[in-house]
Design a protein around this motif. Structure first.
Motif, PDB file in Angstrom:
ATOM      1  N   VAL A  28      -7.037 -17.452  16.615  1.00 38.48           N
ATOM      2  CA  VAL A  28      -6.525 -16.082  16.781  1.00 38.48           C
ATOM      3  C   VAL A  28      -5.316 -15.836  15.886  1.00 38.48           C
ATOM      4  N   THR A  29      -4.403 -16.789  15.834  1.00 34.55           N
ATOM      5  CA  THR A  29      -3.213 -16.585  15.002  1.00 34.55           C
ATOM      6  C   THR A  29      -3.558 -16.585  13.518  1.00 34.55           C
ATOM      7  N   THR A  30      -4.546 -17.382  13.128  1.00 34.23           N
ATOM      8  CA  THR A  30      -4.958 -17.405  11.724  1.00 34.23           C
ATOM      9  C   THR A  30      -5.602 -16.080  11.329  1.00 34.23           C
ATOM     10  N   VAL A  31      -6.429 -15.534  12.205  1.00 35.45           N
ATOM     11  CA  VAL A  31      -7.018 -14.218  11.935  1.00 35.45           C
ATOM     12  C   VAL A  31      -5.921 -13.153  11.851  1.00 35.45           C
ATOM     13  N   GLY A  32      -4.926 -13.268  12.723  1.00 37.81           N
ATOM     14  CA  GLY A  32      -3.807 -12.327  12.673  1.00 37.81           C
ATOM     15  C   GLY A  32      -3.060 -12.386  11.359  1.00 37.81           C
ATOM     16  N   MET A  33      -2.784 -13.605  10.885  1.00 37.41           N
ATOM     17  CA  MET A  33      -2.091 -13.752   9.609  1.00 37.41           C
ATOM     18  C   MET A  33      -2.956 -13.250   8.454  1.00 37.41           C
ATOM     19  N   LEU A  34      -4.249 -13.506   8.529  1.00 39.69           N
ATOM     20  CA  LEU A  34      -5.161 -13.033   7.486  1.00 39.69           C
ATOM     21  C   LEU A  34      -5.138 -11.506   7.401  1.00 39.69           C
ATOM     22  N   ALA A  35      -5.200 -10.855   8.569  1.00 39.06           N
ATOM     23  CA  ALA A  35      -5.184  -9.391   8.587  1.00 39.06           C
ATOM     24  C   ALA A  35      -3.858  -8.840   8.075  1.00 39.06           C
ATOM     25  N   ALA A  36      -2.748  -9.459   8.497  1.00 38.32           N
ATOM     26  CA  ALA A  36      -1.425  -8.961   8.107  1.00 38.32           C
ATOM     27  C   ALA A  36      -1.200  -9.097   6.610  1.00 38.32           C
ATOM     28  N   THR A  37      -1.548 -10.244   6.045  1.00 36.33           N
ATOM     29  CA  THR A  37      -1.277 -10.460   4.621  1.00 36.33           C
ATOM     30  C   THR A  37      -2.303  -9.770   3.729  1.00 36.33           C
ATOM     31  N   LEU A  38      -3.540  -9.648   4.201  1.00 38.17           N
ATOM     32  CA  LEU A  38      -4.531  -8.915   3.423  1.00 38.17           C
ATOM     33  C   LEU A  38      -4.062  -7.485   3.185  1.00 38.17           C
ATOM     34  N   ASN A  39      -3.432  -6.895   4.187  1.00 40.01           N
ATOM     35  CA  ASN A  39      -2.965  -5.517   4.049  1.00 40.01           C
ATOM     36  C   ASN A  39      -1.693  -5.399   3.238  1.00 40.01           C
ATOM     37  N   SER A  40      -1.054  -6.525   2.937  1.00 37.49           N
ATOM     38  CA  SER A  40       0.105  -6.470   2.044  1.00 37.49           C
ATOM     39  C   SER A  40      -0.316  -6.369   0.583  1.00 37.49           C
ATOM     40  N   SER A  41      -1.565  -6.723   0.258  1.00 41.55           N
ATOM     41  CA  SER A  41      -2.012  -6.721  -1.134  1.00 41.55           C
ATOM     42  C   SER A  41      -3.225  -5.839  -1.400  1.00 41.55           C
ATOM     43  N   ILE A  42      -3.900  -5.378  -0.363  1.00 42.51           N
ATOM     44  CA  ILE A  42      -5.168  -4.680  -0.570  1.00 42.51           C
ATOM     45  C   ILE A  42      -4.989  -3.392  -1.358  1.00 42.51           C
ATOM     46  N   LEU A  43      -3.783  -2.796  -1.304  1.00 43.33           N
ATOM     47  CA  LEU A  43      -3.543  -1.565  -2.041  1.00 43.33           C
ATOM     48  C   LEU A  43      -3.285  -1.803  -3.527  1.00 43.33           C
ATOM     49  N   LEU A  44      -2.985  -3.047  -3.918  1.00 37.23           N
ATOM     50  CA  LEU A  44      -2.705  -3.320  -5.322  1.00 37.23           C
ATOM     51  C   LEU A  44      -3.874  -2.905  -6.219  1.00 37.23           C
ATOM     52  N   ILE A  45      -5.090  -3.172  -5.758  1.00 35.52           N
ATOM     53  CA  ILE A  45      -6.274  -2.828  -6.545  1.00 35.52           C
ATOM     54  C   ILE A  45      -6.830  -1.466  -6.164  1.00 35.52           C
ATOM     55  N   SER A  46      -6.684  -1.056  -4.919  1.00 41.41           N
ATOM     56  CA  SER A  46      -7.326   0.173  -4.452  1.00 41.41           C
ATOM     57  C   SER A  46      -6.476   1.423  -4.651  1.00 41.41           C
ATOM     58  N   LEU A  47      -5.238   1.296  -5.137  1.00 48.94           N
ATOM     59  CA  LEU A  47      -4.400   2.479  -5.342  1.00 48.94           C
ATOM     60  C   LEU A  47      -5.015   3.513  -6.281  1.00 48.94           C
ATOM     61  N   PRO A  48      -5.716   3.111  -7.365  1.00 47.44           N
ATOM     62  CA  PRO A  48      -6.355   4.138  -8.199  1.00 47.44           C
ATOM     63  C   PRO A  48      -7.284   5.049  -7.397  1.00 47.44           C
ATOM     64  N   ALA A  49      -8.102   4.458  -6.528  1.00 48.61           N
ATOM     65  CA  ALA A  49      -9.015   5.264  -5.710  1.00 48.61           C
ATOM     66  C   ALA A  49      -8.245   6.117  -4.710  1.00 48.61           C
ATOM     67  N   ILE A  50      -7.158   5.570  -4.154  1.00 46.24           N
ATOM     68  CA  ILE A  50      -6.352   6.331  -3.190  1.00 46.24           C
ATOM     69  C   ILE A  50      -5.683   7.515  -3.873  1.00 46.24           C
ATOM     70  N   PHE A  51      -5.101   7.286  -5.061  1.00 37.40           N
ATOM     71  CA  PHE A  51      -4.476   8.391  -5.797  1.00 37.40           C
ATOM     72  C   PHE A  51      -5.517   9.453  -6.143  1.00 37.40           C
ATOM     73  N   ASP A  52      -6.695   9.023  -6.569  1.00 36.10           N
ATOM     74  CA  ASP A  52      -7.738   9.976  -6.906  1.00 36.10           C
ATOM     75  C   ASP A  52      -8.208  10.730  -5.663  1.00 36.10           C
ATOM     76  N   GLY A  53      -8.363  10.013  -4.544  1.00 40.83           N
ATOM     77  CA  GLY A  53      -8.800  10.657  -3.313  1.00 40.83           C
ATOM     78  C   GLY A  53      -7.790  11.651  -2.777  1.00 40.83           C
ATOM     79  N   LEU A  54      -6.512  11.365  -2.981  1.00 42.48           N
ATOM     80  CA  LEU A  54      -5.459  12.278  -2.526  1.00 42.48           C
ATOM     81  C   LEU A  54      -5.148  13.362  -3.555  1.00 42.48           C
ATOM     82  N   GLY A  55      -5.720  13.245  -4.761  1.00 38.88           N
ATOM     83  CA  GLY A  55      -5.473  14.238  -5.805  1.00 38.88           C
ATOM     84  C   GLY A  55      -4.099  14.131  -6.426  1.00 38.88           C
TER      85      GLY A  55
END
Length: 587
Positions: A15-42
């Motif tokens: 459970v704690t490992t899954v928690g750490m995975l979720a927390a840290t994944l969300n610290s970096s997931i926007l690094l690559i997806s920001l182009p799509a987010i900026f485009d989606g938000l206009g």
């Protein structure tokens, strides 16, 4: 060991490992997806006002996590680590749903997303602060290295995996980047509340909260990290904003508050952080290694992404809009290297201690930074992949043994706070690193890019006035455009003089907006800035290796027995030389 105890340990680790995975994944997931987010938000990636949105989407989550982990770790010590951890999963899950359902677009949508990312960071801070302490409670000293190794592998693997997952999901829809965390959060909440429970004795003594310590620490750290964020933006005709009054006020005021925090902690009965822990060499050395390593590598992913998206991938035939996804894929050797070394080093360090593995890992990582400096901007990918894999191996060798050494060095009642200090050092180090890398890179670009860009633009037929304006645009904006998978030259020409992009204007539009023009234009200046940033990282890693060497032998603070703690002991191998310093001398 009974079957029930073994099962409890497995559940706690899962459970704690899954928690750490979720927390840290969300610290970096926007690094690559920001182009799509900026485009989606206009949002226009080169608009000056939007640079702050980009920075806060990236750094807001890290900032709030860095500020709150010590507080939540201490509250976990006082009121139950499992209770705080499970509450963190609830907050994290609800905020993930809210991020995916942001109703507005444009600036309003960006502000909503930033605010919800901050709330998501609050949940992530609860998970991060208490997961390591829960594992340390569950596992004996001779198995903690392995368990913490698995946990740390999940933490850093999450930050690496976020790059690929963000790229893949953003190709489908930008909201999917946030939906991916929801099933993980629901599962973690359900399993956590069913299986993770604090022992009755863990909350038998109510302790007053150190409010003044929490306030001075939180506000002081927020002031410094916010000042760093605004220091990266242009101000008053300057390339960066480090001379802006609010930046200087934040840096100075934050430093004063943190000094006040240290004074307060020495005068209260139940301090937020017991500063006497830093008298233990294994703890203080481990925290120094943790902070310096985070500062050296925190901006690495960002620089590598710009390198791939802005230079290497376009030169090798990829469209600018396709580069975010492929940048994440081409960085996979970094993740693979870490996954190879992380669990193994944690398990072996249970027997031999953290010093040889952490020190060797830091030196190997420093060598890879030197290797990245030596390869050309248009590199051979095989060499680049080997350097990334070795960098991941070096970080893997260091991460788990160093975390185990930190947690082994403190008494049971202080494990939540110690885990919080470790997480704060890691997250604050990453924010400082991103700020430092941005600054060094921008300074390097500002010294070389204007003349190179002016010459290249005028040769392509752009008028001298338009070329001068484009060449002297803030380099941070150019970096962000490349980071967002856009062709900065096309965007800058649209802003300065769009008529010159029309047929018959005399401008070689095909060359100007092609895949090779901007990469060739920026490569020398980028490599100059990269050398400055990576030399600084190498120096920090070498200092960290020195601190690791000075940590002493393997050191374990014994478990509590009844109401009292068994005295601290030094664990040494039979080959230890006579006359080595005692624990009290190491403290």
């Amino acid at each position: 060991m009974s079957h029930s105890a073994a099962r409890d340990r497995r559940v706690a680790l899962t459970v704690t490992t899954v928690g750490m995975l979720a927390a840290t994944l969300n610290s970096s997931i926007l690094l690559i997806s920001l182009p799509a987010i900026f485009d989606g938000l206009g949002l226009d990636p080169l608009a000056p006002a939007n640079i702050s949105y980009l920075l806060w989407m990236l750094m807001g989550y890290l900032l709030v996590t860095a500020v709150l982990v010590v507080t939540f770790g201490r509250l976990g010590d006082q009121y139950g680590r499992a209770r705080l951890f499970n509450l963190g999963f609830v907050i994290f899950t609800v905020a993930s749903v809210a991020c995916a359902l942001v109703p507005n677009s444009g600036s309003a949508g960006a502000l909503e997303l930033i605010a919800l990312r901050v709330v998501q960071g609050v949940g992530g801070a609860m998970l991060t602060a208490n997961s390591t302490a829960i594992i340390t409670d569950a596992f004996p000293a001779d198995r903690r290295g392995f368990a913490l190794g698995v946990n740390q592998v999940a933490a850093l693997a999450g930050s690496f995996a976020g790059l690929v997952i963000g790229g893949v999901l953003s190709e489908w829809h930008w909201r999917a980047v946030f939906w991916v965390s929801v099933p993980v959060g629901v599962w973690g909440t359900w399993v956590g509340y069913r299986t993770l429970h604090d022992k009755p004795g863990d909350r038998r003594r109510k302790v007053d909260v150190d409010w003044w310590g929490n306030i001075t620490f939180g506000v002081g750290l927020i002031a410094i990290l916010v000042a760093i964020t605004y220091g990266l933006q242009p101000y008053g005709g300057h390339v960066m904003g480090w001379t802006a009054p609010r930046v200087l006020a934040g840096l100075i005021g934050g430093a004063v508050l943190l000094i006040a925090f240290c004074v307060i902690e020495t005068h209260v009965e139940n301090p937020m952080i017991d500063l006497r822990l830093f008298r233990i060499r294994a703890f203080s050395a481990g925290q120094s290694v943790n902070l310096l390593a985070a500062m050296s590598r925190g901006g690495l992913q960002f620089m590598l992404i710009i390198w791939l998206q802005g230079i290497w991938l376009p030169l090798h035939g990829f469209k600018f809009e396709d580069t975010p996804l492929w940048a994440g894929i081409y960085m996979l050797p970094l993740t693979i290297g870490f996954l190879i070394a992380g669990p193994a080093s944690g398990a072996v360090s249970d027997r031999f201690g953290a010093r040889p593995f952490a020190t060797g890992g830091l030196l190997l990582t420093a060598a890879t930074f030197i290797g990245l400096i030596l390869i050309p901007a248009d590199f051979n990918y095989r060499e680049f992949a080997v350097l990334l894999a070795l960098n991941g191996i070096g970080m893997g060798l260091m991460a788990a043994p160093n975390s185990a050494a930190i947690m082994n060095a403190v008494p049971a009642a202080q494990r939540g706070a110690a885990s919080g200090v470790r997480a704060t050092g890691m997250n604050a180090g990453m924010v400082l690193s991103m700020g430092g890398f941005f600054t060094l890179m921008a300074v390097g670009l500002a010294s070389r890019l204007p003349s190179t860009m002016y010459s290249g633009l005028t040769k392509a037929g752009v008028s001298p006035d338009a070329a001068h304006q484009i060449a002297h645009a803030p380099p941070v904006g150019t970096l962000f455009a490349a980071f967002l998978g856009d062709n900065p030259i096309r965007q800058l020409m649209k802003q300065v003089d769009p008529q010159q992009l029309q047929p018959g204007s005399g401008v070689d539009v095909g060359t100007l907006t092609g895949k090779a023009f901007f990469p060739h234009l920026i490569s020398d200046a980028f490599k100059h800035g990269l050398v400055i940033a990576f030399v600084a990282s190498t120096i920090m890693l070498l200092i960290a290796a020195g601190a690791s060497l000075m940590r002493g032998g393997r050191y374990v603070h014994e478990e509590s027995i009844g109401e009292a703690l068994v005295p601290v002991r030094q664990v040494v191998r039979p080959s230890a030389r006579p006359g080595r310093p005692t624990v009290e001398q190491l403290r």
